[in-house]
Design a protein around this motif. Structure first.
Motif, PDB file in Angstrom:
ATOM      1  N   PHE A 132       0.861  -1.190   0.000  1.00  0.00           N
ATOM      2  CA  PHE A 132       0.000   0.000   0.000  1.00  0.00           C
ATOM      3  C   PHE A 132       0.896   1.238   0.000  1.00  0.00           C
ATOM      4  CE2 PHE A 132      -2.904   2.885   2.599  1.00  0.00           C
ATOM      5  CZ  PHE A 132      -3.739   3.159   1.534  1.00  0.00           C
ATOM      6  N   PRO A 150       0.628   4.535   0.069  1.00  0.00           N
ATOM      7  CA  PRO A 150       0.580   5.631   1.055  1.00  0.00           C
ATOM      8  C   PRO A 150       0.950   5.202   2.479  1.00  0.00           C
ATOM      9  CG  PRO A 150      -1.460   5.515  -0.228  1.00  0.00           C
ATOM     10  CD  PRO A 150      -0.711   4.249  -0.492  1.00  0.00           C
ATOM     11  N   GLY A 151       1.298   3.949   2.675  1.00  0.00           N
ATOM     12  CA  GLY A 151       1.627   3.478   4.021  1.00  0.00           C
ATOM     13  C   GLY A 151       2.966   4.008   4.513  1.00  0.00           C
ATOM     14  N   PHE A 152       3.157   4.008   5.843  1.00  0.00           N
ATOM     15  CA  PHE A 152       4.482   4.367   6.370  1.00  0.00           C
ATOM     16  C   PHE A 152       5.257   3.112   6.735  1.00  0.00           C
ATOM     17  CE2 PHE A 152       1.758   5.952  10.171  1.00  0.00           C
ATOM     18  CZ  PHE A 152       1.631   4.680  10.694  1.00  0.00           C
ATOM     19  N   ASP A 158      -4.351   4.013  16.272  1.00  0.00           N
ATOM     20  CA  ASP A 158      -4.143   4.626  14.960  1.00  0.00           C
ATOM     21  C   ASP A 158      -5.507   4.902  14.333  1.00  0.00           C
ATOM     22  OD1 ASP A 158      -3.599   5.408  12.408  1.00  0.00           O
ATOM     23  OD2 ASP A 158      -2.056   3.900  12.010  1.00  0.00           O
ATOM     24  N   PRO A 159      -5.917   6.178  14.271  1.00  0.00           N
ATOM     25  CA  PRO A 159      -7.238   6.495  13.710  1.00  0.00           C
ATOM     26  C   PRO A 159      -7.298   6.409  12.187  1.00  0.00           C
ATOM     27  CG  PRO A 159      -6.183   8.491  14.580  1.00  0.00           C
ATOM     28  CD  PRO A 159      -5.234   7.367  14.850  1.00  0.00           C
ATOM     29  N   PHE A 160      -6.147   6.249  11.517  1.00  0.00           N
ATOM     30  CA  PHE A 160      -6.133   6.119  10.056  1.00  0.00           C
ATOM     31  C   PHE A 160      -5.308   4.884   9.724  1.00  0.00           C
ATOM     32  CE2 PHE A 160      -6.719  10.619  10.980  1.00  0.00           C
ATOM     33  CZ  PHE A 160      -7.838  10.903  10.216  1.00  0.00           C
ATOM     34  N   MET A 161      -5.909   3.740   9.918  1.00  0.00           N
ATOM     35  CA  MET A 161      -5.168   2.484   9.947  1.00  0.00           C
ATOM     36  C   MET A 161      -4.630   2.067   8.575  1.00  0.00           C
ATOM     37  SD  MET A 161      -4.098   0.412  12.119  1.00  0.00           S
ATOM     38  CE  MET A 161      -4.820   0.142  13.705  1.00  0.00           C
ATOM     39  N   SER A 204      -3.363   0.195   5.662  1.00  0.00           N
ATOM     40  CA  SER A 204      -3.072  -1.226   5.487  1.00  0.00           C
ATOM     41  C   SER A 204      -2.610  -1.878   6.798  1.00  0.00           C
ATOM     42  CB  SER A 204      -2.004  -1.399   4.415  1.00  0.00           C
ATOM     43  OG  SER A 204      -0.811  -0.750   4.823  1.00  0.00           O
ATOM     44  N   SER A 251     -11.825   3.949   7.570  1.00  0.00           N
ATOM     45  CA  SER A 251     -13.177   4.162   7.037  1.00  0.00           C
ATOM     46  C   SER A 251     -13.407   3.435   5.712  1.00  0.00           C
ATOM     47  CB  SER A 251     -13.429   5.664   6.839  1.00  0.00           C
ATOM     48  OG  SER A 251     -12.545   6.183   5.876  1.00  0.00           O
ATOM     49  N   HIS A 281     -14.624   2.645  10.744  1.00  0.00           N
ATOM     50  CA  HIS A 281     -15.203   3.822  11.399  1.00  0.00           C
ATOM     51  C   HIS A 281     -14.576   5.099  10.826  1.00  0.00           C
ATOM     52  CE1 HIS A 281     -17.099   5.964  14.757  1.00  0.00           C
ATOM     53  NE2 HIS A 281     -16.012   6.717  14.746  1.00  0.00           N
ATOM     54  N   ASP A 282     -15.381   6.146  10.784  1.00  0.00           N
ATOM     55  CA  ASP A 282     -14.938   7.458  10.318  1.00  0.00           C
ATOM     56  C   ASP A 282     -14.369   8.232  11.520  1.00  0.00           C
ATOM     57  OD1 ASP A 282     -14.802  10.125   9.598  1.00  0.00           O
ATOM     58  OD2 ASP A 282     -16.739  10.153   8.557  1.00  0.00           O
ATOM     59  N   SER A 336      -0.976   8.458  10.461  1.00  0.00           N
ATOM     60  CA  SER A 336      -0.723   9.319   9.315  1.00  0.00           C
ATOM     61  C   SER A 336      -2.043   9.564   8.593  1.00  0.00           C
ATOM     62  CB  SER A 336       0.275   8.650   8.371  1.00  0.00           C
ATOM     63  OG  SER A 336       0.436   9.429   7.230  1.00  0.00           O
ATOM     64  N   PRO A 337      -2.631  10.762   8.775  1.00  0.00           N
ATOM     65  CA  PRO A 337      -3.899  11.041   8.088  1.00  0.00           C
ATOM     66  C   PRO A 337      -3.651  11.325   6.612  1.00  0.00           C
ATOM     67  CG  PRO A 337      -3.304  12.825   9.622  1.00  0.00           C
ATOM     68  CD  PRO A 337      -2.149  11.887   9.590  1.00  0.00           C
ATOM     69  N   LYS A 364     -17.304   9.201   3.583  1.00  0.00           N
ATOM     70  CA  LYS A 364     -16.900   8.691   4.901  1.00  0.00           C
ATOM     71  C   LYS A 364     -15.432   8.993   5.194  1.00  0.00           C
ATOM     72  CE  LYS A 364     -20.351   5.148   4.841  1.00  0.00           C
ATOM     73  NZ  LYS A 364     -20.678   3.833   4.368  1.00  0.00           N
ATOM     74  N   SER A 365     -14.777   9.679   4.261  1.00  0.00           N
ATOM     75  CA  SER A 365     -13.350   9.952   4.442  1.00  0.00           C
ATOM     76  C   SER A 365     -13.119  11.404   4.814  1.00  0.00           C
ATOM     77  CB  SER A 365     -12.578   9.721   3.147  1.00  0.00           C
ATOM     78  OG  SER A 365     -12.949   8.551   2.538  1.00  0.00           O
TER      79      SER A 365
HETATM   80  C1  SAM Z   1      -1.990   7.852   4.770  1.00  0.00           C
HETATM   81  S1  SAM Z   1      -3.113   6.540   4.810  1.00  0.00           S
HETATM   82  C2  SAM Z   1      -2.589   5.636   6.230  1.00  0.00           C
HETATM   83  C3  SAM Z   1      -1.604   4.582   5.855  1.00  0.00           C
HETATM   84  C4  SAM Z   1      -1.176   3.706   7.008  1.00  0.00           C
HETATM   85  N1  SAM Z   1      -0.351   4.406   7.961  1.00  0.00           N
HETATM   86  C5  SAM Z   1      -0.415   2.491   6.477  1.00  0.00           C
HETATM   87  O1  SAM Z   1       0.755   2.324   6.820  1.00  0.00           O
HETATM   88  O2  SAM Z   1      -0.997   1.732   5.684  1.00  0.00           O
HETATM   89  C6  SAM Z   1      -4.578   7.298   5.378  1.00  0.00           C
HETATM   90  C7  SAM Z   1      -5.730   6.335   5.585  1.00  0.00           C
HETATM   91  O3  SAM Z   1      -6.798   7.023   6.209  1.00  0.00           O
HETATM   92  C8  SAM Z   1      -8.025   6.480   5.744  1.00  0.00           C
HETATM   93  N2  SAM Z   1      -9.070   7.457   6.054  1.00  0.00           N
HETATM   94  C9  SAM Z   1      -9.385   8.589   5.356  1.00  0.00           C
HETATM   95  N3  SAM Z   1     -10.353   9.252   5.981  1.00  0.00           N
HETATM   96  C10 SAM Z   1     -10.658   8.564   7.100  1.00  0.00           C
HETATM   97  C11 SAM Z   1     -11.568   8.775   8.170  1.00  0.00           C
HETATM   98  N4  SAM Z   1     -12.368   9.857   8.196  1.00  0.00           N
HETATM   99  N5  SAM Z   1     -11.601   7.868   9.172  1.00  0.00           N
HETATM  100  C12 SAM Z   1     -10.794   6.769   9.162  1.00  0.00           C
HETATM  101  N6  SAM Z   1      -9.931   6.523   8.165  1.00  0.00           N
HETATM  102  C13 SAM Z   1      -9.848   7.396   7.154  1.00  0.00           C
HETATM  103  C14 SAM Z   1      -7.762   6.235   4.276  1.00  0.00           C
HETATM  104  O4  SAM Z   1      -8.688   5.308   3.742  1.00  0.00           O
HETATM  105  C15 SAM Z   1      -6.324   5.716   4.324  1.00  0.00           C
HETATM  106  O5  SAM Z   1      -6.318   4.347   4.447  1.00  0.00           O
END
Ligand code: SAM
Length: 461
Positions: free
Chosen positions: A58, A60-62, A88-91, A93, A112, A255-256, A275-276, A311-312
């Motif tokens: 993925f 965009p992952g870190f 981690d609220p933006f999980m 991958s 989300s 979840h959003d 990482s948002p 939802k994002s």
């Molecule tokens: C930069 S990526 C995170 C990558 C993660 N750190 C990894 O290593 O895979 C941001 C993620 O946030 C998710 N996302 C975007 N809006 C969101 C929201 N409102 N709530 C939860 N997740 C959200 C996206 O679908 C995306 O998977």
């Protein structure tokens, strides 16, 4: 006694003196700089060869090592599952989830996007019967080999029919049918889902995902059934090596994160690592559409808007209808609560937005980056408020984030988020640069020439 352990003792002894944590962050940042390639930490490049992380790539992952190094620094004793939970609220991958669990720390998080949520679930799924995996693989491949030719792919989404050679698409569709059948017992389904998803990018003759389907990007497509076997073998190998991780709790919610997640209790997490999405017009719904069409999560542009974009976090101009906001001022969009909680940040945002509006009309450009900027910070206000709610007092929040330059107007997203966080209740923020970004686009004539960075924003509650 090792240095990290000494620091931990110091930290505990000084928990009430907030200054100790700030010194620790400074020292940690130095430690990061002197130990390894800091530029790579915000990227997924070292996940590709790493057990479990390698199951699904993925972009965009870190880095898994970023999570591991950070947890190792602040929690030097492995297996602190009984005391430590990272959130981690933006999980995405599930890099944080896998790295945290491998280290023996509990993880809770939100994602989300339905497709990524399923990927995260699969990467953190545990089974007792690892030894049965080769038999499951053999059964799936035997049936697939026998039946793929009879698959009717004429009703598959047009995009899928363009991305794959027909025999390959037939094989992928056959695998999907097997996944949905009783041939795959429920407890193994997450691994089969993940493996087929991984095939989707590697078996196409074009780049299917990041940032968009790229028709000019011709590549050699790998044969689906052979690759299925290889990835499934990796899964068996990596699960066997990981050993028993039953004592660690990993929970990912679909979840959003702009909205309160009642399943995560107030002041229940010790650390946030996340990482948002960046304010850079990257549309995750668009980038992942081949996957979501294939699995039937979405079927067209409208579906992506309703089920993914809405939802994002608002991070692309495709996420909203400009018409809804055109007659509103930035203040109207931010709303009273934002303005009264964060008056200083409001002024900074409005100044930037006015500059973007000017630059936009001067250049006569269509994309409403001005509205996008307001909506992005409004959403992040909700996200930061929720992070503040779930975090224990004095605890730290690590955010990897990029800055932006819509129509050439520099927006220090990292710094603005730090200020916003302090205005809504965090006690301090600090920033460190991980790498510079955007150099490869500098030659594009219509694009701005501003050099961008990726930062580590650290907040303390
Ligand atoms: C930069 S990526 C995170 C990558 C993660 N750190 C990894 O290593 O895979 C941001 C993620 O946030 C998710 N996302 C975007 N809006 C969101 C929201 N409102 N709530 C939860 N997740 C959200 C996206 O679908 C995306 O998977």
């Amino acid at each position: 006694m090792d240095i990290l352990f000494k620091e931990r003792l110091l930290l505990n002894a000084n928990m009430s003196k907030k200054i100790a944590i700030d010194q620790q962050v400074k020292r940690f940042y130095k430690y990061l700089k002197t130990n390894g390639n800091i530029e790579k930490l915000g990227t997924n490049s070292d996940n590709r060869a790493e057990p479990i992380h390698r199951w699904f790539s993925f972009l965009p992952g870190f880095s898994h090592a970023f999570v591991r190094t950070t947890l190792g620094y602040f929690y030097p004793h492995e297996n602190e599952a009984n005391i430590v939970t990272v959130h981690d609220p933006f999980m995405g991958s599930a890099t944080t989830a896998v790295a945290g669990r491998n280290y023996g720390i509990n993880v809770v998080g939100n994602e989300s996007n339905q497709f990524l949520y399923e990927i995260g679930r699969a990467k953190t799924h545990l089974i007792r019967n690892i030894e049965q995996l080769p038999l499951i693989k053999q059964n799936i491949l035997e049936v697939a080999e026998r039946k793929w030719r009879k698959q009717d792919i004429s009703k598959e989404n047009m995009l899928l029919r363009k991305c794959y050679d027909w025999p390959f698409l037939k094989k992928l569709v056959e695998l999907r049918e097997i996944y949905r059948s009783k041939l795959v017992p429920d407890e193994f389904k997450p691994y089969v889902f993940l493996t087929i998803s991984s095939l989707l990018s590697r078996c196409s003759h074009v780049g299917i995902s990041i940032p968009y389907v790229s028709w000019s990007h011709e590549r050699i497509a790998e044969e689906p059934l052979e690759l299925f076997g290889k990835i499934f073998d990796h899964i068996k190998e990596d699960l066997s090596a990981a050993g028993n991780q039953d004592n660690v709790v990993v929970k990912i919610y679909q979840h959003d994160s702009r909205v309160q997640n009642n399943k995560i209790k107030e002041k229940s997490v010790d650390f946030i690592f996340t990482s948002p999405p960046y304010l850079n017009n990257f549309d995750y719904g668009e980038a992942l559409k081949v996957y979501s069409y294939f699995w039937g999560f979405t079927k067209d542009w409208h579906d992506i808007t309703e089920k993914v974009r809405k939802k994002s976090l608002t991070c692309a101009t495709t996420h909203y209808k400009e018409l809804l906001y055109k007659s509103k001022s930035p203040k109207d969009i931010l709303g009273e609560e934002f303005i009264s909680d964060a008056p200083k940040t409001t002024r900074i945002i409005i100044d930037k937005v006015n500059l973007i509006t000017k630059a936009r009309s001067k250049k006569n450009r269509k994309k409403s980056f001005d509205i996008l900027t307001v909506l992005y910070f409004k959403d992040m206000y909700n996200v930061l408020s929720e992070m503040h709610r779930v975090l224990k007092n004095n605890s730290l929040c690590f955010i990897t984030i990029g800055d932006s330059a819509p129509y050439g107007v520099y927006v220090p997203t990292d710094e603005i988020l730090g200020r916003l966080a302090v205005e809504i209740g965090f006690s301090k923020y600090s920033l460190g640069t991980l790498r510079t970004r955007g150099k490869k686009w500098l030659n594009l004539t219509h694009r701005h020439k501003v050099t961008l960075r990726e930062s580590l924003l650290v907040l303390r509650k």
